[in-house]
Each structure stands twice: as C-alpha cells, then as structure tokens.
Design a protein around this motif. Structure first.
Motif, PDB file in Angstrom:
ATOM      1  N   ASP A   1       0.809  -1.221   0.000  1.00 26.26           N
ATOM      2  CA  ASP A   1       0.000   0.000   0.000  1.00 26.26           C
ATOM      3  C   ASP A   1       0.841   1.270   0.000  1.00 26.26           C
ATOM      4  OD1 ASP A   1      -2.374  -1.388  -0.083  1.00 26.26           O
ATOM      5  OD2 ASP A   1      -2.487  -1.590   2.093  1.00 26.26           O
ATOM      6  N   GLN A   2       2.147   1.160   0.205  1.00 25.11           N
ATOM      7  CA  GLN A   2       3.007   2.346   0.191  1.00 25.11           C
ATOM      8  C   GLN A   2       3.384   2.757  -1.234  1.00 25.11           C
ATOM      9  OE1 GLN A   2       6.388   1.557   2.650  1.00 25.11           O
ATOM     10  NE2 GLN A   2       5.205   1.627   4.531  1.00 25.11           N
ATOM     11  N   ARG A   3       3.110   1.888  -2.176  1.00 23.22           N
ATOM     12  CA  ARG A   3       3.445   2.230  -3.566  1.00 23.22           C
ATOM     13  C   ARG A   3       2.493   3.302  -4.075  1.00 23.22           C
ATOM     14  NH1 ARG A   3       5.785  -2.668  -6.822  1.00 23.22           N
ATOM     15  NH2 ARG A   3       5.132  -1.332  -8.502  1.00 23.22           N
ATOM     16  N   PRO A   4       3.011   4.285  -4.779  1.00 21.17           N
ATOM     17  CA  PRO A   4       2.150   5.380  -5.254  1.00 21.17           C
ATOM     18  C   PRO A   4       1.025   4.920  -6.186  1.00 21.17           C
ATOM     19  CG  PRO A   4       4.472   5.948  -5.488  1.00 21.17           C
ATOM     20  CD  PRO A   4       4.418   4.513  -5.073  1.00 21.17           C
ATOM     21  N   GLY A   5       1.304   3.956  -7.060  1.00 22.32           N
ATOM     22  CA  GLY A   5       0.268   3.481  -7.980  1.00 22.32           C
ATOM     23  C   GLY A   5      -0.884   2.806  -7.256  1.00 22.32           C
ATOM     24  N   VAL A   6      -0.561   2.015  -6.245  1.00 24.65           N
ATOM     25  CA  VAL A   6      -1.592   1.334  -5.462  1.00 24.65           C
ATOM     26  C   VAL A   6      -2.408   2.361  -4.681  1.00 24.65           C
ATOM     27  CG1 VAL A   6      -1.996  -0.299  -3.584  1.00 24.65           C
ATOM     28  CG2 VAL A   6      -0.259  -0.797  -5.302  1.00 24.65           C
ATOM     29  N   HIS A   7      -1.720   3.331  -4.101  1.00 21.25           N
ATOM     30  CA  HIS A   7      -2.419   4.373  -3.339  1.00 21.25           C
ATOM     31  C   HIS A   7      -3.337   5.185  -4.252  1.00 21.25           C
ATOM     32  CE1 HIS A   7      -3.079   7.087  -0.029  1.00 21.25           C
ATOM     33  NE2 HIS A   7      -2.732   8.102  -0.779  1.00 21.25           N
ATOM     34  N   ALA A   8      -2.888   5.481  -5.446  1.00 17.75           N
ATOM     35  CA  ALA A   8      -3.707   6.257  -6.388  1.00 17.75           C
ATOM     36  C   ALA A   8      -4.956   5.489  -6.810  1.00 17.75           C
ATOM     37  CB  ALA A   8      -2.880   6.627  -7.616  1.00 17.75           C
ATOM     38  N   THR A   9      -4.819   4.187  -7.104  1.00 12.60           N
ATOM     39  CA  THR A   9      -6.002   3.418  -7.503  1.00 12.60           C
ATOM     40  C   THR A   9      -6.957   3.227  -6.334  1.00 12.60           C
ATOM     41  OG1 THR A   9      -4.810   1.335  -7.164  1.00 12.60           O
ATOM     42  CG2 THR A   9      -4.880   2.212  -9.408  1.00 12.60           C
ATOM     43  N   GLU A  10      -6.420   3.162  -5.115  1.00 11.65           N
ATOM     44  CA  GLU A  10      -7.306   3.073  -3.942  1.00 11.65           C
ATOM     45  C   GLU A  10      -8.111   4.362  -3.786  1.00 11.65           C
ATOM     46  OE1 GLU A  10      -7.206   2.178   0.844  1.00 11.65           O
ATOM     47  OE2 GLU A  10      -5.356   2.774  -0.158  1.00 11.65           O
ATOM     48  N   GLN A  11      -7.462   5.497  -3.953  1.00 10.78           N
ATOM     49  CA  GLN A  11      -8.172   6.774  -3.847  1.00 10.78           C
ATOM     50  C   GLN A  11      -9.214   6.919  -4.959  1.00 10.78           C
ATOM     51  OE1 GLN A  11      -8.018   8.831  -1.248  1.00 10.78           O
ATOM     52  NE2 GLN A  11      -6.670   7.257  -0.404  1.00 10.78           N
ATOM     53  N   ALA A  12      -8.899   6.431  -6.152  1.00 12.56           N
ATOM     54  CA  ALA A  12      -9.870   6.470  -7.254  1.00 12.56           C
ATOM     55  C   ALA A  12     -11.087   5.614  -6.921  1.00 12.56           C
ATOM     56  CB  ALA A  12      -9.217   5.998  -8.548  1.00 12.56           C
ATOM     57  N   TRP A  13     -10.852   4.482  -6.280  1.00  9.35           N
ATOM     58  CA  TRP A  13     -11.962   3.613  -5.862  1.00  9.35           C
ATOM     59  C   TRP A  13     -12.819   4.322  -4.820  1.00  9.35           C
ATOM     60  CZ3 TRP A  13     -11.256  -0.392  -1.574  1.00  9.35           C
ATOM     61  CH2 TRP A  13     -12.451  -1.080  -1.342  1.00  9.35           C
ATOM     62  N   ARG A  14     -12.188   4.981  -3.849  1.00  9.00           N
ATOM     63  CA  ARG A  14     -12.938   5.711  -2.807  1.00  9.00           C
ATOM     64  C   ARG A  14     -13.779   6.833  -3.430  1.00  9.00           C
ATOM     65  NH1 ARG A  14     -12.450   1.826   0.577  1.00  9.00           N
ATOM     66  NH2 ARG A  14     -10.377   1.499   1.415  1.00  9.00           N
ATOM     67  N   VAL A  15     -13.213   7.521  -4.398  1.00  8.73           N
ATOM     68  CA  VAL A  15     -13.961   8.589  -5.074  1.00  8.73           C
ATOM     69  C   VAL A  15     -15.148   8.002  -5.825  1.00  8.73           C
ATOM     70  CG1 VAL A  15     -13.801  10.269  -6.967  1.00  8.73           C
ATOM     71  CG2 VAL A  15     -12.027  10.186  -5.223  1.00  8.73           C
ATOM     72  N   ALA A  16     -14.949   6.860  -6.479  1.00  6.93           N
ATOM     73  CA  ALA A  16     -16.042   6.222  -7.216  1.00  6.93           C
ATOM     74  C   ALA A  16     -17.153   5.787  -6.270  1.00  6.93           C
ATOM     75  CB  ALA A  16     -15.513   5.024  -8.003  1.00  6.93           C
ATOM     76  N   GLU A  17     -16.801   5.341  -5.067  1.00  8.35           N
ATOM     77  CA  GLU A  17     -17.828   4.987  -4.084  1.00  8.35           C
ATOM     78  C   GLU A  17     -18.631   6.216  -3.654  1.00  8.35           C
ATOM     79  OE1 GLU A  17     -15.553   3.058  -0.996  1.00  8.35           O
ATOM     80  OE2 GLU A  17     -16.199   1.083  -1.694  1.00  8.35           O
ATOM     81  N   LYS A  18     -17.948   7.350  -3.519  1.00 10.37           N
ATOM     82  CA  LYS A  18     -18.644   8.599  -3.162  1.00 10.37           C
ATOM     83  C   LYS A  18     -19.573   9.045  -4.298  1.00 10.37           C
ATOM     84  CE  LYS A  18     -16.446   9.059   0.725  1.00 10.37           C
ATOM     85  NZ  LYS A  18     -17.054   8.684   1.958  1.00 10.37           N
ATOM     86  N   GLN A  19     -19.193   8.755  -5.539  1.00 14.20           N
ATOM     87  CA  GLN A  19     -20.042   9.106  -6.674  1.00 14.20           C
ATOM     88  C   GLN A  19     -21.361   8.329  -6.642  1.00 14.20           C
ATOM     89  OE1 GLN A  19     -19.591  11.497  -8.875  1.00 14.20           O
ATOM     90  NE2 GLN A  19     -17.583  12.075  -8.103  1.00 14.20           N
ATOM     91  N   VAL A  20     -21.333   7.109  -6.099  1.00 12.26           N
ATOM     92  CA  VAL A  20     -22.564   6.325  -5.963  1.00 12.26           C
ATOM     93  C   VAL A  20     -23.506   7.030  -4.999  1.00 12.26           C
ATOM     94  CG1 VAL A  20     -23.541   4.127  -5.194  1.00 12.26           C
ATOM     95  CG2 VAL A  20     -21.438   4.142  -6.528  1.00 12.26           C
ATOM     96  N   ALA A  21     -22.973   7.503  -3.878  1.00 12.61           N
ATOM     97  CA  ALA A  21     -23.802   8.220  -2.905  1.00 12.61           C
ATOM     98  C   ALA A  21     -24.359   9.506  -3.510  1.00 12.61           C
ATOM     99  CB  ALA A  21     -22.982   8.536  -1.652  1.00 12.61           C
TER     100      ALA A  21
END
Length: 178
Positions: A3-23
């Motif tokens: 999870d310290q890798r920048p690419g993994v962190h970026a895709t995790e944040q994109a997933w969190r944003v997509a979940e907020k878009q559902v709400a």
C-alpha cells in the motif's frame, strides 16, 4: 508494504472517489428544499405594511426516477470497476515486490557462492605456484590456473554489482523513496 506504492495508493483513492459518486447519484432520488427570504426597507402598495417575505420551495423528483436509477447503476458499475482495478494493482505490486525480493536474495546468494569459489581459486593458484617452484607442473598449468582465478574474480565483481542493482530495484518496488 504494497500500500506504500504510489500506484496502489492512487487506484485506492480512485476507488474511494467512485464509491462517493454512488452516494451522490443516489441523492438524486431525494427531494430538495429551498428557502428564500427578503427584507424590504420600503414597500409601496398593498404590501407596504410587510417588511419581509419568505418562500419555501420543495422539489420532489417524481418523474426523474428512471434517470436517477440509471445514474446510480452507472456509478455503482464504475465503483466496482475501480475496486477491481485497485485489487489488480495490489496483486501486480505484490508480485513485483516478490519478484524483486527473489532476485535480490538470489543475487546475494550468488555473491556469497562466488566469494567461496574465489577463495578456492586463490588457494588453487597458490598451490600451483608452489608446485611450479618444485618443477611439478609447467608454466602453462600455472597460467591456466591464473586465468581461472581471474575469471572467478571477474564473475564475483559482476555478481556483486548485479546484487546491488537488484537491491535498489527491490527498494523501488516496495515504494522506498530513494
């Protein structure tokens, strides 16, 4: 440390944003309420005795349900896609780290083995030189042993620098800042 890798962190944040878009998309089902108020310093006509007025607007989306449902399903599908992309990035990062670790460990082991081979080659060369002094071997035998010694020394140096390179590749794979 995946999870310290920048690419993994970026895709995790994109997933969190997509979940907020559902709400946010689900919010299109709810009514909206607006309140407006005005204060007047001077009014003329029949409203001259009233200093202020207020309006309350309630908008109920009765006929936009299909559009809201479509937007919600689309946002949910994008959130699932983002989650799958995040999980794929995690797996790829873990595989990359494991691969870099195996290469680094193998490189260190190779250096260790070549150091032992170098010690053995040095001892063999020393014994050949000693035998040459007693005229037990020819100078060609000594030169061949010297060539073998230098080959092992050259291989050990190359393996050492290759192991160092693998170490830095491993550090980059785990997301260490260099």
């Amino acid at each position: 440390r995946v999870d310290q890798r920048p690419g993994v962190h970026a895709t995790e944040q994109a997933w969190r944003v997509a979940e907020k878009q559902v709400a946010i998309a689900r919010a299109k089902f709810f009514p909206t309420v607006d309140a407006e108020a005005a204060y007047y310093t001077k009014r003329v006509g029949s409203a001259s005795g009233v200093d202020w007025d207020a309006t309350l607007n309630v908008d109920v989306p009765l006929f936009q349900g299909g559009q809201a449902l479509g937007a919600t399903k689309e946002a949910a599908a994008k959130a699932r896609e983002a989650k799958l992309r995040y999980e794929e990035t995690q797996r790829a990062a873990e595989l990359d780290i494991r691969d870099a670790y195996v290469k680094a460990a193998t490189g260190l082991l190779r250096v260790h083995m070549l150091e032992q081979a170098l010690q053995a080659a040095e001892e063999s060369y020393r014994l050949q030189v000693e035998d040459y002094r007693f005229n037990l071997v020819s100078n060609l035998d000594v030169l061949q042993e010297l060539e073998a010694l230098e080959d092992v020394r050259r291989d050990r140096i190359a393996a050492y620098y290759e192991a160092r390179r693998f170490y830095w590749v491993l550090q980059a794979a785990v997301g260490e800042r260099l």
